[in-house]
Design a protein around this motif. Structure first.
Motif, PDB file in Angstrom:
ATOM      1  N   MET A  30     -12.648  49.776  25.153  1.00  0.00           N
ATOM      2  CA  MET A  30     -13.768  49.512  26.064  1.00  0.00           C
ATOM      3  C   MET A  30     -13.647  48.124  26.689  1.00  0.00           C
ATOM      4  O   MET A  30     -13.893  47.946  27.898  1.00  0.00           O
ATOM      5  CB  MET A  30     -15.090  49.630  25.309  1.00  0.00           C
ATOM      6  CG  MET A  30     -15.463  51.045  24.880  1.00  0.00           C
ATOM      7  SD  MET A  30     -16.999  51.029  23.900  1.00  0.00           S
ATOM      8  CE  MET A  30     -17.225  52.795  23.631  1.00  0.00           C
ATOM      9  N   VAL A  31     -13.273  47.148  25.886  1.00  0.00           N
ATOM     10  CA  VAL A  31     -13.116  45.784  26.396  1.00  0.00           C
ATOM     11  C   VAL A  31     -12.023  45.743  27.454  1.00  0.00           C
ATOM     12  O   VAL A  31     -12.173  45.125  28.518  1.00  0.00           O
ATOM     13  CB  VAL A  31     -12.808  44.805  25.242  1.00  0.00           C
ATOM     14  CG1 VAL A  31     -12.476  43.420  25.797  1.00  0.00           C
ATOM     15  CG2 VAL A  31     -13.995  44.713  24.291  1.00  0.00           C
ATOM     16  N   ALA A  39     -15.489  43.627  35.196  1.00  0.00           N
ATOM     17  CA  ALA A  39     -16.845  43.386  34.673  1.00  0.00           C
ATOM     18  C   ALA A  39     -16.771  42.339  33.565  1.00  0.00           C
ATOM     19  O   ALA A  39     -17.107  42.583  32.406  1.00  0.00           O
ATOM     20  CB  ALA A  39     -17.448  44.683  34.158  1.00  0.00           C
ATOM     21  N   VAL A  40     -16.328  41.161  33.953  1.00  0.00           N
ATOM     22  CA  VAL A  40     -16.073  40.069  33.013  1.00  0.00           C
ATOM     23  C   VAL A  40     -16.976  38.892  33.373  1.00  0.00           C
ATOM     24  O   VAL A  40     -17.334  38.706  34.537  1.00  0.00           O
ATOM     25  CB  VAL A  40     -14.584  39.638  33.060  1.00  0.00           C
ATOM     26  CG1 VAL A  40     -14.280  38.607  31.991  1.00  0.00           C
ATOM     27  CG2 VAL A  40     -13.683  40.840  32.902  1.00  0.00           C
ATOM     28  N   ASN A  41     -17.308  38.103  32.370  1.00  0.00           N
ATOM     29  CA  ASN A  41     -18.223  36.978  32.582  1.00  0.00           C
ATOM     30  C   ASN A  41     -17.480  35.750  33.090  1.00  0.00           C
ATOM     31  O   ASN A  41     -17.592  34.662  32.541  1.00  0.00           O
ATOM     32  CB  ASN A  41     -18.954  36.654  31.261  1.00  0.00           C
ATOM     33  CG  ASN A  41     -20.146  35.751  31.493  1.00  0.00           C
ATOM     34  OD1 ASN A  41     -20.910  35.951  32.426  1.00  0.00           O
ATOM     35  ND2 ASN A  41     -20.305  34.756  30.633  1.00  0.00           N
ATOM     36  N   GLN A  42     -16.719  35.947  34.153  1.00  0.00           N
ATOM     37  CA  GLN A  42     -15.982  34.837  34.740  1.00  0.00           C
ATOM     38  C   GLN A  42     -16.959  33.881  35.400  1.00  0.00           C
ATOM     39  O   GLN A  42     -17.864  34.299  36.115  1.00  0.00           O
ATOM     40  CB  GLN A  42     -14.982  35.346  35.795  1.00  0.00           C
ATOM     41  CG  GLN A  42     -13.850  36.161  35.207  1.00  0.00           C
ATOM     42  CD  GLN A  42     -12.820  35.316  34.499  1.00  0.00           C
ATOM     43  OE1 GLN A  42     -12.848  34.093  34.592  1.00  0.00           O
ATOM     44  NE2 GLN A  42     -11.912  35.949  33.788  1.00  0.00           N
ATOM     45  N   THR A  43     -16.759  32.593  35.171  1.00  0.00           N
ATOM     46  CA  THR A  43     -17.624  31.599  35.793  1.00  0.00           C
ATOM     47  C   THR A  43     -17.279  31.473  37.264  1.00  0.00           C
ATOM     48  O   THR A  43     -16.213  31.909  37.712  1.00  0.00           O
ATOM     49  CB  THR A  43     -17.463  30.227  35.124  1.00  0.00           C
ATOM     50  OG1 THR A  43     -16.086  29.849  35.173  1.00  0.00           O
ATOM     51  CG2 THR A  43     -17.925  30.284  33.682  1.00  0.00           C
ATOM     52  N   VAL A 135     -17.514  40.505  28.244  1.00  0.00           N
ATOM     53  CA  VAL A 135     -17.540  41.606  29.206  1.00  0.00           C
ATOM     54  C   VAL A 135     -18.915  42.272  29.184  1.00  0.00           C
ATOM     55  O   VAL A 135     -19.723  42.063  28.279  1.00  0.00           O
ATOM     56  CB  VAL A 135     -16.441  42.647  28.914  1.00  0.00           C
ATOM     57  CG1 VAL A 135     -15.069  42.020  28.997  1.00  0.00           C
ATOM     58  CG2 VAL A 135     -16.662  43.289  27.541  1.00  0.00           C
ATOM     59  N   LEU A 136     -19.161  43.060  30.201  1.00  0.00           N
ATOM     60  CA  LEU A 136     -20.418  43.792  30.309  1.00  0.00           C
ATOM     61  C   LEU A 136     -20.620  44.695  29.084  1.00  0.00           C
ATOM     62  O   LEU A 136     -19.686  45.376  28.661  1.00  0.00           O
ATOM     63  CB  LEU A 136     -20.401  44.636  31.586  1.00  0.00           C
ATOM     64  CG  LEU A 136     -21.697  45.349  31.973  1.00  0.00           C
ATOM     65  CD1 LEU A 136     -22.785  44.343  32.301  1.00  0.00           C
ATOM     66  CD2 LEU A 136     -21.453  46.276  33.157  1.00  0.00           C
ATOM     67  N   ASP A 197     -26.194  42.317  29.711  1.00  0.00           N
ATOM     68  CA  ASP A 197     -26.685  43.244  30.727  1.00  0.00           C
ATOM     69  C   ASP A 197     -26.145  42.922  32.118  1.00  0.00           C
ATOM     70  O   ASP A 197     -25.932  43.796  32.937  1.00  0.00           O
ATOM     71  CB  ASP A 197     -28.217  43.196  30.733  1.00  0.00           C
ATOM     72  CG  ASP A 197     -28.831  44.268  31.596  1.00  0.00           C
ATOM     73  OD1 ASP A 197     -28.443  45.441  31.444  1.00  0.00           O
ATOM     74  OD2 ASP A 197     -29.685  43.940  32.440  1.00  0.00           O
ATOM     75  N   LYS A 198     -25.934  41.639  32.394  1.00  0.00           N
ATOM     76  CA  LYS A 198     -25.358  41.207  33.675  1.00  0.00           C
ATOM     77  C   LYS A 198     -24.419  40.051  33.389  1.00  0.00           C
ATOM     78  O   LYS A 198     -24.797  39.083  32.738  1.00  0.00           O
ATOM     79  CB  LYS A 198     -26.455  40.766  34.649  1.00  0.00           C
ATOM     80  CG  LYS A 198     -27.362  41.883  35.125  1.00  0.00           C
ATOM     81  CD  LYS A 198     -28.434  41.345  36.066  1.00  0.00           C
ATOM     82  CE  LYS A 198     -29.363  42.468  36.517  1.00  0.00           C
ATOM     83  NZ  LYS A 198     -30.454  41.947  37.385  1.00  0.00           N
ATOM     84  N   VAL A 199     -23.202  40.155  33.889  1.00  0.00           N
ATOM     85  CA  VAL A 199     -22.205  39.124  33.610  1.00  0.00           C
ATOM     86  C   VAL A 199     -21.618  38.599  34.915  1.00  0.00           C
ATOM     87  O   VAL A 199     -21.800  39.179  35.982  1.00  0.00           O
ATOM     88  CB  VAL A 199     -21.069  39.678  32.711  1.00  0.00           C
ATOM     89  CG1 VAL A 199     -21.605  40.094  31.357  1.00  0.00           C
ATOM     90  CG2 VAL A 199     -20.363  40.854  33.396  1.00  0.00           C
TER      91      VAL A 199
END
Length: 818
Positions: A30-31, A39-43, A135-136, A197-199
């Motif tokens: 999944m990751v 869908a990654v928490n990239q800054t 990730v999301l 929930d949101k990344v």
């Protein structure tokens, strides 16, 4: 947002959503699919360029194209000797690329070292994961002091969240299952499992950061803007001037193709400030790396110059004037405690209470650290702190105690007890009441009267270096404005303790109307109860009033105001979004580093101004000499290789060496005006003496080689006059730079005279050279004094020493003339 609305929003997202069990989390597959989907928490992307962009930007420049065309023309006419400028151009390009890549690497390493992490659950295992690798739908474990990395939903547990970095309000909010968590806020108590929930760019924190970066995308320092304007005009002028000189030599002077190309190229090479922009880039990059070693990271290398020009510094109380961590200052026994004649010291009673409570918030940590002595009693029951009731309690076998805010603990009799502690709240302390409760406390509800035993005074201690730091800024003429959400009287007391001048001039911003803002920001030093939207308005007004404004901040609610400022400074102990959106980040959150940053900015600006004066002498002379050559219908008197000799040892070598020197002088005036005032005397002196030599050469029918060699020697002599002047006052380092440049010039002229087209000259030419040398000395001295007087008079009479632009100068001169 409630659960139903959130589910509706999730349905609009194209990415399939997971709802993993909080004990298992996402699987590796999944990751990996999340990474593939992006869908990654990239800054938000940094302002720094990639290595490829750096190479392209430094190689494919307008002037490098001009130099390439000139080199091709010289090859066509078989004048390989005059290609001496080419190695210098290549070296400039390579040095610029290497230095910028090195600076980027140092700063990127700092960013990686200071990257935030959080605990995730993946495949049923706990793992420490950087924010940018989340990730999301990841399951994360959030506990006390953790920062929420992305918008999330609580799936298990309960926490209390401080959203002050987002909203500016310091209230602690309880979050239970299915409640939303906003990225950028902090966990102050408890522990929970949350699903992201949101990344990335969809998260609240990133949207604000993107907006802030969009606002500041085109920001440039005054120095860089001035250089860009200068280079732009040079780039426009050189093409028509070169064409006119070339066709004049061919059609009117009947020169050969080779001589026409050589003469034209000498003029153009002299007009191009090929090393000036490189010098600026390298100086800024070196400053960035020097500051990085001191735990100061620059997101924008040009910001160091802006900060050096700041004359108003806006700052918050917590984290800047005071330490971030709270500490107990002392405990004051209450009148009730003394009347009861207690035998056990109050410090021991509080120590028993603290020992029974978990240190899951900043306040209790401070209390546990201060009250360490206990009687060894064991607690029978305890009520944890509630952000709603604002108190906690512990019941022992013989007594029950509560600790909390006076207005909540004392309730109905608050007014009668208030005189015991009101003077401490007015001095800036946070007061907690420690009291005795008549029965066992099982729920966070007080149904009986509490007898106060003592008052604990808590405060963020003023930083040890604060007084010295603020005294420095006051001495440098930088006005300080403290903008805080706290009580203005409290902020005033803290500012007074920190040694901030005029700290008694405070005002409650919540009582101001927009019409009163301009007068308030001008007349007051301390602003309390400031709402987040007011911060940005205050910065805008200060800028409209002619100030260069810097602002410190640590929260998302500060971002838009920080980007409105000319320079923004973030503390690493604050919010990551504030760090990303700011120009300067104090990685150790030590505000006492600010004078070092200012010193570094002054070093850059002052040294570049001084060195730029050397570069522009050659450019001014070449342009004016080209115009004179067109008017007299003669060939340009120098060759490209001679221009290279002059540039290398009277400009290039000393300018780069002088740019390394420590220089803490205050910055005055407009960058372009400053460098022109240093270069105009030398440029005009060059024109007068070389122009006189050319005219004498025509009248006396001197050989062209005689005129060319004599002109080179005159330009070298005037170059050293300018170098000597801008090196004042002399010291060992500057004398060494002048001596080294002189020795290199002599050695190059003697050993490589053929390479630089230097020939033996006739006795008449030698006599002319001597006469014109002494004339040059007198003319240069006179012009220097005249230009300096004009500049000082203009600065003094305009009354705008720090913010003078060409437009303002022109308007001022028209007004005076009228």
């Amino acid at each position: 947002m409630d659960k139903s609305k959130r589910q509706q929003n999730e349905q609009t997202v194209k990415t399939a959503r997971y709802h993993p069990d909080y004990q298992t989390g996402l699987s590796h597959a999944m990751v990996e699919s999340r990474f593939a989907e992006g869908a990654v928490n990239q800054t938000v992307d940094s302002d720094f360029k990639t290595n490829r962009q750096i190479i392209i930007d430094n190689t494919f420049t307008y002037f490098n194209l001009i130099f390439l065309v000139l080199a091709v023309l010289l090859v066509v006419v078989d004048s390989f000797k005059n290609l001496t400028f080419l190695p210098v151009v290549i070296a400039n390009t390579v040095i610029g690329i290497v230095q910028e890549i090195h600076a980027k690497k140092v700063l990127n390493n700092l960013s990686v070292m200071n990257a935030a992490t959080v605990t995730t659950i993946r495949n049923g295992e706990e793992k420490t994961t950087p924010f940018e690798e989340l990730v999301l739908d990841d399951i994360v474990i959030l506990k006390t002091d953790d920062q929420i990395p992305a918008d999330a939903v609580v799936v298990k547990g309960q926490v209390q969240v401080n959203e002050s970095l987002l909203t500016g309000e310091s209230d602690e909010i309880t979050k239970k299952e299915n409640d939303d968590l906003l990225s950028g806020s902090f966990i102050v108590a408890g522990k929970c499992y949350a699903r992201l929930d949101k990344v990335g760019n969809d998260a609240y924190i990133s949207k604000l950061t993107l907006k802030a970066k969009a606002m500041g995308h085109d920001e440039q320092s005054k120095m860089i803007k001035s250089l860009n304007k200068l280079i732009k005009w040079v780039g426009i002028i050189i093409i028509p001037v070169g064409l006119i000189l070339f066709f004049q030599n061919i059609l009117l002077n009947h020169e050969s193709l080779e001589n026409s190309v050589i003469s034209m190229e000498a003029a153009l090479i002299g007009m191009i400030p090929e090393g000036l922009y490189l010098l600026t880039t390298i100086a800024l990059a070196l400053s960035a790396t020097r500051l990085a070693r001191r735990q100061v990271m620059l997101h924008d290398m040009k910001s160091v110059e802006t900060l050096a020009r700041v004359n108003v510094l806006c700052l918050d109380k917590t984290g800047t004037i005071t330490e971030n961590e709270m500490a107990v200052q002392k405990v004051i026994p209450a009148a009730g405690y003394q009347e009861k004649g207690q035998v056990v010291p109050i410090e021991t009673l509080i120590g028993d209470f603290a020992a029974a409570m978990p240190g899951d918030n900043a306040t209790m940590k401070a209390i546990k650290h201060y009250f360490t002595k206990t009687s060894g009693r064991q607690a029978q029951s305890k009520v944890p702190f509630s952000s709603v009731q604002k108190f906690s309690g512990v019941s022992f076998a013989d007594q029950t105690y509560v600790l909390g805010a006076p207005e909540m603990v004392l309730r109905a009799k608050f007014d009668s007890y208030q005189p015991e502690f009101i003077n401490y709240t007015q001095k800036g302390y946070r007061v907690l009441v420690f009291g005795e409760y008549p029965k066992e406390l099982l729920k966070p509800v007080l149904t009986a009267e509490v007898r106060p035993l003592g008052y604990i005074l808590i405060a963020n201690p003023v930083r040890k270096e604060a007084r010295k730091t603020f005294a420095y800024f006051e001495k440098q003429g930088v006005a300080l404005k403290v903008i805080s959400g706290d009580n203005p009287l409290t902020v005033s007391h803290v500012a007074t303790e920190a040694g901030i001048a005029a700290a008694d001039r405070y005002i409650d911003a919540s009582r101001l109307t927009p019409e009163q803002y301009p007068a308030a920001v001008k007349n007051y030093t301390i602003f309390g109860r400031v709402r987040p939207e007011q911060k940005k308005q205050f910065i805008q007004l200060l800028k409209k009033q002619g100030s260069t404004v810097a602002m410190t901040g640590d929260g998302v609610n500060d971002i838009l105001a920080m980007k409105e400022a000319d320079c923004s400074i973030a503390m690493a102990s604050g919010n990551s979004a504030a760090m990303q959106a700011s120009q300067v980040v104090l990685l150790d959150s030590d505000f006492s580093k600010m004078p070092e940053v200012v010193f570094e900015g002054r070093r850059v600006v002052n040294n570049i101004e001084r060195s730029a004066g050397l570069f522009l002498v050659k450019n001014i002379f070449s342009l004016l000499m080209a115009v004179l050559a067109m008017l007299l219908t003669v060939s340009y008197p120098l060759q490209p290789t001679q221009i290279t000799l002059i540039s290398a040892f009277t400009i290039g070598l000393p300018s780069f060496l002088l740019a390394l020197e420590d220089n803490r002088k205050r910055i005055r005036g407009n960058f372009i005006i400053n460098i022109l005032s240093r270069s105009i005397p030398g440029g005009i002196t060059d024109l007068l003496v070389v122009g006189a030599l050319v005219i004498c050469g025509i009248i006396l029918d001197l050989h062209k080689a005689d005129v060319s060699t004599a002109a080179t020697m005159l330009l070298i002599a005037v170059g050293f006059m300018v170098l000597f002047k801008i090196s004042q006052p002399l010291n060992k380092f500057r004398v060494g730079v002048i001596a080294a440049s002189f020795v290199c010039t002599v050695v190059a002229a003697l050993l490589f005279n053929n390479l630089f087209s230097l020939t033996a000259i006739s006795p008449i030419s030698i006599l002319l050279l001597i006469i014109l040398f002494f004339a040059a000395d007198s003319v240069f001295r006179y012009l220097t004094k005249a230009v300096e007087r004009a500049r000082e008079a203009l600065l003094q009479r305009s009354g705008q020493e720090h913010h003078l632009s060409f437009k303002e100068i022109w308007q001022y001169l028209k007004k005076k003339k009228a």
